[in-house]
Design a protein around this motif. Sequence first.
Motif, PDB file in Angstrom:
ATOM      1  N   PHE A  75      51.490  43.740  37.142  1.00 25.68           N
ATOM      2  CA  PHE A  75      50.748  43.826  38.404  1.00 25.68           C
ATOM      3  C   PHE A  75      50.673  42.470  39.088  1.00 25.68           C
ATOM      4  O   PHE A  75      50.685  42.394  40.324  1.00 25.68           O
ATOM      5  CB  PHE A  75      49.348  44.375  38.151  1.00 25.68           C
ATOM      6  CG  PHE A  75      49.309  45.859  37.949  1.00 25.68           C
ATOM      7  CD1 PHE A  75      50.460  46.584  37.741  1.00 25.68           C
ATOM      8  CD2 PHE A  75      48.107  46.546  37.965  1.00 25.68           C
ATOM      9  CE1 PHE A  75      50.438  47.948  37.560  1.00 25.68           C
ATOM     10  CE2 PHE A  75      48.064  47.918  37.783  1.00 25.68           C
ATOM     11  CZ  PHE A  75      49.235  48.616  37.576  1.00 25.68           C
ATOM     12  N   TRP A  76      50.596  41.391  38.309  1.00 24.10           N
ATOM     13  CA  TRP A  76      50.578  40.052  38.898  1.00 24.10           C
ATOM     14  C   TRP A  76      51.916  39.747  39.579  1.00 24.10           C
ATOM     15  O   TRP A  76      51.954  39.155  40.657  1.00 24.10           O
ATOM     16  CB  TRP A  76      50.280  39.024  37.813  1.00 24.10           C
ATOM     17  CG  TRP A  76      50.291  37.607  38.315  1.00 24.10           C
ATOM     18  CD1 TRP A  76      49.359  37.002  39.105  1.00 24.10           C
ATOM     19  CD2 TRP A  76      51.306  36.638  38.049  1.00 24.10           C
ATOM     20  NE1 TRP A  76      49.726  35.702  39.358  1.00 24.10           N
ATOM     21  CE2 TRP A  76      50.915  35.441  38.715  1.00 24.10           C
ATOM     22  CE3 TRP A  76      52.485  36.636  37.318  1.00 24.10           C
ATOM     23  CZ2 TRP A  76      51.674  34.280  38.663  1.00 24.10           C
ATOM     24  CZ3 TRP A  76      53.245  35.477  37.268  1.00 24.10           C
ATOM     25  CH2 TRP A  76      52.842  34.317  37.945  1.00 24.10           C
ATOM     26  N   LEU A  77      53.016  40.163  38.965  1.00 27.02           N
ATOM     27  CA  LEU A  77      54.331  39.971  39.569  1.00 27.02           C
ATOM     28  C   LEU A  77      54.515  40.828  40.816  1.00 27.02           C
ATOM     29  O   LEU A  77      55.194  40.412  41.763  1.00 27.02           O
ATOM     30  CB  LEU A  77      55.429  40.301  38.551  1.00 27.02           C
ATOM     31  CG  LEU A  77      55.534  39.356  37.349  1.00 27.02           C
ATOM     32  CD1 LEU A  77      56.578  39.864  36.372  1.00 27.02           C
ATOM     33  CD2 LEU A  77      55.865  37.937  37.797  1.00 27.02           C
ATOM     34  N   LEU A  78      53.898  42.012  40.839  1.00 29.17           N
ATOM     35  CA  LEU A  78      53.999  42.878  42.009  1.00 29.17           C
ATOM     36  C   LEU A  78      53.042  42.477  43.125  1.00 29.17           C
ATOM     37  O   LEU A  78      53.115  43.026  44.232  1.00 29.17           O
ATOM     38  CB  LEU A  78      53.735  44.329  41.609  1.00 29.17           C
ATOM     39  CG  LEU A  78      54.806  45.004  40.749  1.00 29.17           C
ATOM     40  CD1 LEU A  78      54.322  46.375  40.280  1.00 29.17           C
ATOM     41  CD2 LEU A  78      56.116  45.138  41.519  1.00 29.17           C
ATOM     42  N   GLY A  79      52.132  41.541  42.854  1.00 24.97           N
ATOM     43  CA  GLY A  79      51.186  41.096  43.864  1.00 24.97           C
ATOM     44  C   GLY A  79      49.975  41.989  44.010  1.00 24.97           C
ATOM     45  O   GLY A  79      49.296  41.945  45.049  1.00 24.97           O
ATOM     46  N   VAL A  80      49.646  42.781  42.988  1.00 26.07           N
ATOM     47  CA  VAL A  80      48.473  43.654  43.043  1.00 26.07           C
ATOM     48  C   VAL A  80      47.221  42.815  42.859  1.00 26.07           C
ATOM     49  O   VAL A  80      47.154  41.962  41.955  1.00 26.07           O
ATOM     50  CB  VAL A  80      48.554  44.748  41.959  1.00 26.07           C
ATOM     51  CG1 VAL A  80      47.323  45.647  42.003  1.00 26.07           C
ATOM     52  CG2 VAL A  80      49.816  45.577  42.138  1.00 26.07           C
ATOM     53  N   GLU A  81      46.232  43.020  43.697  1.00 25.90           N
ATOM     54  CA  GLU A  81      44.974  42.297  43.591  1.00 25.90           C
ATOM     55  C   GLU A  81      44.174  42.793  42.388  1.00 25.90           C
ATOM     56  O   GLU A  81      44.269  43.952  41.998  1.00 25.90           O
ATOM     57  CB  GLU A  81      44.163  42.475  44.874  1.00 25.90           C
ATOM     58  CG  GLU A  81      44.840  41.894  46.105  1.00 25.90           C
ATOM     59  CD  GLU A  81      44.064  42.164  47.375  1.00 25.90           C
ATOM     60  OE1 GLU A  81      43.141  43.007  47.308  1.00 25.90           O
ATOM     61  OE2 GLU A  81      44.376  41.553  48.409  1.00 25.90           O
ATOM     62  N   GLN A  82      43.376  41.899  41.801  1.00 26.36           N
ATOM     63  CA  GLN A  82      42.585  42.193  40.605  1.00 26.36           C
ATOM     64  C   GLN A  82      43.470  42.702  39.464  1.00 26.36           C
ATOM     65  O   GLN A  82      43.168  43.699  38.790  1.00 26.36           O
ATOM     66  CB  GLN A  82      41.467  43.212  40.878  1.00 26.36           C
ATOM     67  CG  GLN A  82      40.330  42.694  41.723  1.00 26.36           C
ATOM     68  CD  GLN A  82      40.640  42.748  43.212  1.00 26.36           C
ATOM     69  OE1 GLN A  82      41.168  43.754  43.685  1.00 26.36           O
ATOM     70  NE2 GLN A  82      40.306  41.698  43.938  1.00 26.36           N
ATOM     71  N   ALA A  83      44.593  42.006  39.242  1.00 27.27           N
ATOM     72  CA  ALA A  83      45.520  42.436  38.199  1.00 27.27           C
ATOM     73  C   ALA A  83      44.906  42.318  36.804  1.00 27.27           C
ATOM     74  O   ALA A  83      45.151  43.164  35.937  1.00 27.27           O
ATOM     75  CB  ALA A  83      46.804  41.593  38.274  1.00 27.27           C
ATOM     76  N   GLY A  84      44.092  41.287  36.575  1.00 21.97           N
ATOM     77  CA  GLY A  84      43.446  41.137  35.275  1.00 21.97           C
ATOM     78  C   GLY A  84      42.489  42.269  34.968  1.00 21.97           C
ATOM     79  O   GLY A  84      42.442  42.779  33.835  1.00 21.97           O
ATOM     80  N   LEU A  85      41.713  42.685  35.966  1.00 26.97           N
ATOM     81  CA  LEU A  85      40.776  43.789  35.766  1.00 26.97           C
ATOM     82  C   LEU A  85      41.517  45.095  35.499  1.00 26.97           C
ATOM     83  O   LEU A  85      41.122  45.885  34.632  1.00 26.97           O
ATOM     84  CB  LEU A  85      39.874  43.931  36.984  1.00 26.97           C
ATOM     85  CG  LEU A  85      38.779  45.001  36.903  1.00 26.97           C
ATOM     86  CD1 LEU A  85      37.835  44.717  35.756  1.00 26.97           C
ATOM     87  CD2 LEU A  85      38.018  45.085  38.214  1.00 26.97           C
ATOM     88  N   TRP A  86      42.605  45.318  36.222  1.00 24.89           N
ATOM     89  CA  TRP A  86      43.406  46.512  35.971  1.00 24.89           C
ATOM     90  C   TRP A  86      44.028  46.480  34.571  1.00 24.89           C
ATOM     91  O   TRP A  86      44.168  47.522  33.914  1.00 24.89           O
ATOM     92  CB  TRP A  86      44.505  46.645  37.022  1.00 24.89           C
ATOM     93  CG  TRP A  86      44.027  47.198  38.320  1.00 24.89           C
ATOM     94  CD1 TRP A  86      43.990  46.560  39.530  1.00 24.89           C
ATOM     95  CD2 TRP A  86      43.519  48.518  38.555  1.00 24.89           C
ATOM     96  NE1 TRP A  86      43.482  47.385  40.500  1.00 24.89           N
ATOM     97  CE2 TRP A  86      43.198  48.603  39.926  1.00 24.89           C
ATOM     98  CE3 TRP A  86      43.304  49.630  37.743  1.00 24.89           C
ATOM     99  CZ2 TRP A  86      42.667  49.753  40.496  1.00 24.89           C
ATOM    100  CZ3 TRP A  86      42.775  50.777  38.307  1.00 24.89           C
ATOM    101  CH2 TRP A  86      42.471  50.838  39.674  1.00 24.89           C
ATOM    102  N   GLY A  87      44.410  45.294  34.097  1.00 25.10           N
ATOM    103  CA  GLY A  87      44.940  45.185  32.742  1.00 25.10           C
ATOM    104  C   GLY A  87      43.924  45.554  31.686  1.00 25.10           C
ATOM    105  O   GLY A  87      44.229  46.275  30.725  1.00 25.10           O
TER     106      GLY A  87
END
Length: 379
Positions: free
Chosen positions: A253-265
């Motif tokens: 998600f971080w590579l795709l530019g999704v916001e709040q990638a850590g929370l989604w992880g």
Amino acid sequence: MIEPQDAEFSRRKTDQPQLIDAFNASNASLIILATLASIFFIDWAQAVLLPLIVAVFISYALDPLLSPFDKLNIPRPLSAAVVVALLLTLIVSASIPLQREAVAMLDKIPIAISKLQKTAARAPVKEASIIEKAQEAAKKIEDSTSEKKVRTPGVTSVRIVEKPFNVQAYIMDGASAALVMISQAFSVLLLVYFLLAVGKLYRRKVIRISGPSFERMRKAAHIMEDFHHQVRRFLFVMLLSSVFVGGVTWLAFWLLGVEQAGLWGVMAGVASGIPYLGPLLIFIGTAIAAFLQFGTLDMAFMVAGTSLAITSIQGNLLTPWLTSHLSSLNTVAVFVGLLFWGWIWGPVGLIIATPLLMVIKSLCDHVTNLRPLGELLGK
């Protein structure tokens, strides 16, 4: 001519099926009553049983981490304190950035709702359905009848005043719920430490109780060792799978530019412990979040597809490979277990449903009278 003894034998043989049917009916009634009583007790004792079971599962999952300390002959209470302290440090250090991301996500919810409302307002007006027309007609009839009401002389009109929202009561209720949650979390943490510190104490006690013959003690030791291996390995695999899903989801998600990638992880890692339902919720949630952020269906499908691919690798390749030597559960049993424990204990019940089923399956495989239940749970 039938002898009296033959007649008595024939009568007993005729009465035997009736006695067996009555015995089976009484056994079935006792089993049903015992099951209902057990369900009521599990629900009633939730405040005690839930922290205890969660602590047992966490201690089983963390127990392999103490093996290097045991090889170095470090005292078990000291190594347990180190592991629990590292776990607590990891949780506290990860909660600070996750809290910021959670607040940022909550702040975007009103913006997303207004965006959806504007999109719906720009959409072409559809013709009202039959139900909507019927509701509109009923409302007009109700308004017309209320306007024609005539006040009766001498009768005081009654007006219902809604009770204002009590902010203080709401804050007090939330504070009490938070206090209960904090106390249960602290109890779980202490129980995890004590269970890790005692090590094999309770297994040795169970073996002693199973005596006095050496054969019974040897059989009990074999059962306890296999049970401990099965449950510990299964929970450790679940922990590794959750870490894998959470870490890979965050990176993708971080590579795709999704916001709040850590929370989604983190949410994806926790949800991976809930078969079927967890990956589905993450798939839907990431699709909606990506569509609201990027505004295109292509990115929504890409982000949701990435989440689905990660959970598919975890569910179809990683977990089966790591649990190849363990007892397996069939899909129907897992789904029914999710329904039952989710109904009894809510979201936490959904997370611990699969480990509980694994414990029950492993126990049934070693108890002769419970092997039919183990056969129903297994593949």
